[in-house]
Enzyme design. Structure first.
Site, mmCIF file in Angstrom:
data_model
loop_
_atom_site.group_PDB
_atom_site.id
_atom_site.type_symbol
_atom_site.label_atom_id
_atom_site.label_comp_id
_atom_site.label_asym_id
_atom_site.label_seq_id
_atom_site.Cartn_x
_atom_site.Cartn_y
_atom_site.Cartn_z
ATOM 1 N N ARG A 238 0.853 -0.931 -0.035
ATOM 2 C CA ARG A 238 -0.156 -0.021 0.073
ATOM 3 C C ARG A 238 1.019 1.280 0.179
ATOM 4 N NH1 ARG A 238 -3.159 -2.500 -1.711
ATOM 5 N NH2 ARG A 238 -5.463 -2.777 -0.454
ATOM 6 N N GLU A 267 -4.002 7.451 -5.481
ATOM 7 C CA GLU A 267 -4.060 6.812 -6.319
ATOM 8 C C GLU A 267 -5.840 6.780 -7.141
ATOM 9 O OE1 GLU A 267 -4.338 2.872 -5.408
ATOM 10 O OE2 GLU A 267 -2.211 2.384 -4.778
ATOM 11 N N HIS A 286 -1.170 0.166 -9.363
ATOM 12 C CA HIS A 286 -1.524 -0.795 -8.581
ATOM 13 C C HIS A 286 -2.565 -1.732 -9.682
ATOM 14 C CE1 HIS A 286 -4.103 -0.656 -4.896
ATOM 15 N NE2 HIS A 286 -4.074 -1.996 -5.134
#
Length: 319
Positions: A238, A267, A286
């Site tokens: 993360r 994000e 991601h």
């Protein structure tokens, strides 16, 4: 059962839309898939307010403590992920909302991505490619990984697989975890060391812990300063586990040899995000589990968790 409303509130980028696994839910109720991401909290609430079950296919769709009270019918949130940091778990528990995730389901897929990032970073792939596109012919040393020390932070499903892959190419693998044991070390064929020793000893540090209060900014200015000069950092866990400003500073002053990042404190990161200006960096959006195999595994797991819950045998329950 037949009157249940099952909602996917924001499937963007596409994850579960069109998945054959959704067909398995139609005997339990109506399934509604929103293929775009809600732009506002009000829109998100509107999409979910009549839902009995949510399939949260994207971590960028977050369910904070101030939103969940607006969802009076909600009984279950089934996640297409391992991480649960997009859900206000305490509020969900208070309201009797069950949250299910998928621990370890795509561990080989995510670990392979991390392993690939390590190679791309060690061989300066992005830097060399950008240079050649700009008409340059760089002469800069790459990193030979065999015989180097890989430090794995977190030895759950993904970290354990990353350790196995590192050993397979002849790296010396050491690890740190919150709860080390001699039995676990023997099982993985690795050595557990202290956190600071891992940072000092490793040529590559790979992060595989979940985001908690304890792991928030686990890697900051002090921790980066402990790492070897020219060491490499990999983060597929993360974004908030690493302090962004400290990482940018360590990259730009030349202490850190490079970083490979799949997760961000914002994000998607904005156009002026400081990581985007760093030279020795590999960036992916991601997407560590975004292979056809990984997507299908997660979609199947999200539906499996719903059916298990509806049949009275819930599994993978976080709260």
């Amino acid at each position: 059962m037949n009157n249940l409303k099952i909602v996917v509130p924001g499937d963007s980028p596409p994850q579960i839309q069109g998945s054959p696994h959704l067909e398995r839910l139609k005997s339990f109720g109506d399934v509604k898939v929103y293929t775009d991401r809600p732009e506002t909290a009000e829109e998100k609430i509107h999409r979910a307010e009549d839902a009995d079950i949510l399939i949260n296919s994207r971590g960028m769709v977050k369910w904070h403590a101030d939103v969940l009270p607006h969802l009076p019918k909600l009984k279950l949130i089934s996640l297409c992920s391992i991480g649960t940091d997009m859900i206000a778990l305490d509020e969900a528990k208070e309201r009797g909302i069950v949250v299910c995730n998928q621990p370890g389901r795509t561990a080989p897929v995510v670990a392979e991505h991390s392993f690939g990032l390590m190679f791309a970073l060690a061989k300066r792939a992005a830097f060399m490619t950008a240079g050649m596109k700009a008409g340059k012919w760089h002469r800069m040393d790459n990193v030979y990984l065999q015989g180097k020390t890989l430090g794995v932070i977190g030895t759950g499903h993904i970290g354990s697989e990353m350790a196995r892959l590192g050993k397979a190419i002849g790296m010396n693998v050491i690890a740190w975890t919150y709860h080390p044991s001699a039995e676990r070390a023997k099982q993985l064929g690795i050595q557990f060391v202290s956190f600071e020793d891992l940072l000092r000893m490793s040529d590559v540090v790979s992060l595989h812990v979940k985001l908690t209060d304890d792991s928030l900014h686990l890697i900051g200015e002090h921790e980066l300063s402990l790492m070897k000069p020219n060491a490499l950092l990999i983060n597929v866990a993360r974004g908030q586990i690493v302090g962004t400003d400290a990482l940018v500073h360590s990259l730009n002053n030349g202490h850190l040899g490079g970083a490979a990042i799949d997760v961000y404190d914002q994000e998607p990161p904005p156009a002026d995000h400081p990581l985007l200006t760093c030279e020795q960096i590999i960036l992916t959006p991601h997407c560590a589990d975004m292979t056809p195999e990984g997507v299908d595994l997660l979609n199947e797991g999200a539906v499996d968790n719903i059916i298990a819950f509806l049949e009275g045998n819930p599994k993978n329950v976080v709260v």
